[in-house]
Design a protein around this motif. Structure first.
Motif, PDB file in Angstrom:
ATOM      1  N   TYR A 118      -0.364  10.860  -8.822  1.00  0.00           N
ATOM      2  CA  TYR A 118      -0.883   9.574  -9.297  1.00  0.00           C
ATOM      3  C   TYR A 118      -2.401   9.640  -9.442  1.00  0.00           C
ATOM      4  O   TYR A 118      -2.958   9.169 -10.447  1.00  0.00           O
ATOM      5  N   TRP A 119      -3.081  10.199  -8.446  1.00  0.00           N
ATOM      6  CA  TRP A 119      -4.548  10.227  -8.477  1.00  0.00           C
ATOM      7  C   TRP A 119      -5.054  11.081  -9.636  1.00  0.00           C
ATOM      8  O   TRP A 119      -6.019  10.714 -10.311  1.00  0.00           O
ATOM      9  N   PRO A 165       0.817  -1.226   0.000  1.00  0.00           N
ATOM     10  CA  PRO A 165       0.000   0.000   0.000  1.00  0.00           C
ATOM     11  C   PRO A 165       0.848   1.273   0.000  1.00  0.00           C
ATOM     12  O   PRO A 165       1.736   1.436   0.834  1.00  0.00           O
ATOM     13  N   TYR A 166       0.538   2.167  -0.938  1.00  0.00           N
ATOM     14  CA  TYR A 166       1.244   3.445  -1.038  1.00  0.00           C
ATOM     15  C   TYR A 166       0.449   4.598  -0.425  1.00  0.00           C
ATOM     16  O   TYR A 166       1.033   5.608  -0.042  1.00  0.00           O
ATOM     17  N   GLY A 167      -0.882   4.481  -0.395  1.00  0.00           N
ATOM     18  CA  GLY A 167      -1.671   5.581   0.143  1.00  0.00           C
ATOM     19  C   GLY A 167      -3.157   5.326   0.053  1.00  0.00           C
ATOM     20  O   GLY A 167      -3.612   4.374  -0.595  1.00  0.00           O
ATOM     21  N   LYS A 185      10.580   6.786  -3.341  1.00  0.00           N
ATOM     22  CA  LYS A 185      10.743   8.171  -2.901  1.00  0.00           C
ATOM     23  C   LYS A 185      10.138   9.166  -3.887  1.00  0.00           C
ATOM     24  O   LYS A 185       9.745  10.271  -3.497  1.00  0.00           O
ATOM     25  N   ASP A 186      10.060   8.777  -5.148  1.00  0.00           N
ATOM     26  CA  ASP A 186       9.522   9.695  -6.149  1.00  0.00           C
ATOM     27  C   ASP A 186       8.022   9.511  -6.378  1.00  0.00           C
ATOM     28  O   ASP A 186       7.451  10.135  -7.288  1.00  0.00           O
TER      29      ASP A 186
END
Length: 347
Positions: A222-223, A173-175, A215-216
């Motif tokens: 993205y959204w 999971p990233y966010g 980190k990037d």
């Protein structure tokens, strides 16, 4: 007794001034008796709290007294970004941290700024879910917060729209994103980064695998890219429709904004009764039929032929269903067309 609650009592008195025991109890979600006990413990510990009798009385600190115990915990610092979003903060399991962070911020502000912050909070309120829908029940949201925050992979059983509908995935999971009251998880598999609707997660479990978030990676960027791609994939065709003046007024409440904008751009007047003809984007025959039927007699589909036929077939089935004798049992299935074929209806 909670030391954190005693600190909250102290910060409430410092930021609000005089408060009744009932007011303190309501703020902290405890009984009035508990609030009295907490006030007595503060007094016994040397905090200069005194009571003012009378109807307008209450408890307050001696003028000039300020606590230095306003350092934020890690959880409160994270929750600070949700200080104006009490509903989403509660969904994420951070309601208590948000309350504590706001109290500590208010306590640290000078009196003038504190009053300005209170005035601002009193005149703005965010209600995330859209109209005509209940907030979604997100059983695994707290677990996902843990996974996102601590960068732990999860195993999920997920329901999607295409076959096979139920799949198992290991996700990193990233966010998390809240869109119109709906939570989405942005996560990576071995091959790609994708978006998952949280309510479609049937089962979820934390794993022992830890990962490093790139980190990037920018969640906001993205959204935005995801939404642009979704709009491109969403509309695969067009339809020519005619709209009455009332139908055009009802468009924003019944159809997507992309359709409303298309009507504004392409509308041309026909006849002398205010009707217009326009070209609108469509997803599929079935979906377009269902959306356009919301406008009832205020819309007519001109093209394509299959959408016009779907509208006619659906209206025909409705007319025969509601035109049956009163009290007569409705058929379990739509009646057959005169040729014996099943009508192309939209659902």
């Amino acid at each position: 007794m909670s030391a954190g609650r005693l600190l909250s009592v102290l910060l409430l008195l410092q930021s609000r001034g005089r408060m009744s025991a009932r007011g303190l109890a309501d703020e902290l979600g405890v009984s009035v008796r508990t609030a009295y006990r907490d006030l007595a413990r503060l007094q016994a510990s040397g905090v200069p709290v005194y009571a003012e009798p009378g109807r307008a009385g209450g408890y307050q600190l001696i003028d000039g007294y300020r606590t230095r115990l306003n350092g934020m915990s890690e959880g409160e610092a994270r929750a600070l970004f949700l200080a104006g979003l009490p509903g989403p903060a509660a969904d994420l399991g951070l309601a208590a941290e948000v309350t504590a962070a706001r109290l500590k911020l208010l306590a640290a502000l000078p009196t003038g700024l504190r009053e300005e912050a209170a005035r601002t909070a009193a005149v703005f309120h965010l209600d995330a879910p859209g109209w005509y829908r209940e907030p979604e029940q997100t059983s695994y949201l707290t677990l996902l917060v843990d996974a996102v925050t601590n960068q732990r992979a999860i195993d999920v059983h997920y329901r999607r729209w295409r076959a096979p509908q139920e799949v198992h995935r290991r996700l990193r999971p990233y966010g998390l994103v809240l869109k119109s009251g709906v939570w989405y998880l942005v996560a990576a598999t071995k091959n790609r980064t994708a978006t998952y609707r949280v309510t479609h997660i049937l089962e979820a479990a934390l794993t022992d695998e830890h990962f490093d978030r790139p980190k990037d990676f920018d969640l906001g960027a993205y959204w935005t890219s995801y939404l642009d791609d979704f709009r491109t994939r969403r509309f695969t065709g067009t339809a020519t429709v005619r709209l009455s003046p009332r139908g055009r007024r009802r468009l924003p409440d019944n159809l997507p904004p992309e359709v409303v904008r298309a009507v504004d751009v392409t509308a041309t007047a026909i006849g002398d009764e205010g009707w217009v003809e326009a070209v609108i984007p469509t997803e599929s025959t079935e979906h377009a039929c269902g959306e356009l039927l919301r406008l009832g007699i205020d819309v007519e589909v001109v093209a394509p032929a299959e959408l016009r036929q779907a509208m006619a077939d659906t209206v025909d089935v409705l007319a025969r269903t509601y035109g049956s004798a009163r009290g007569q049992r409705r058929p379990a299935h739509p009646p057959a067309t005169p040729t014996g074929t099943t009508p192309q209806t939209c659902t």
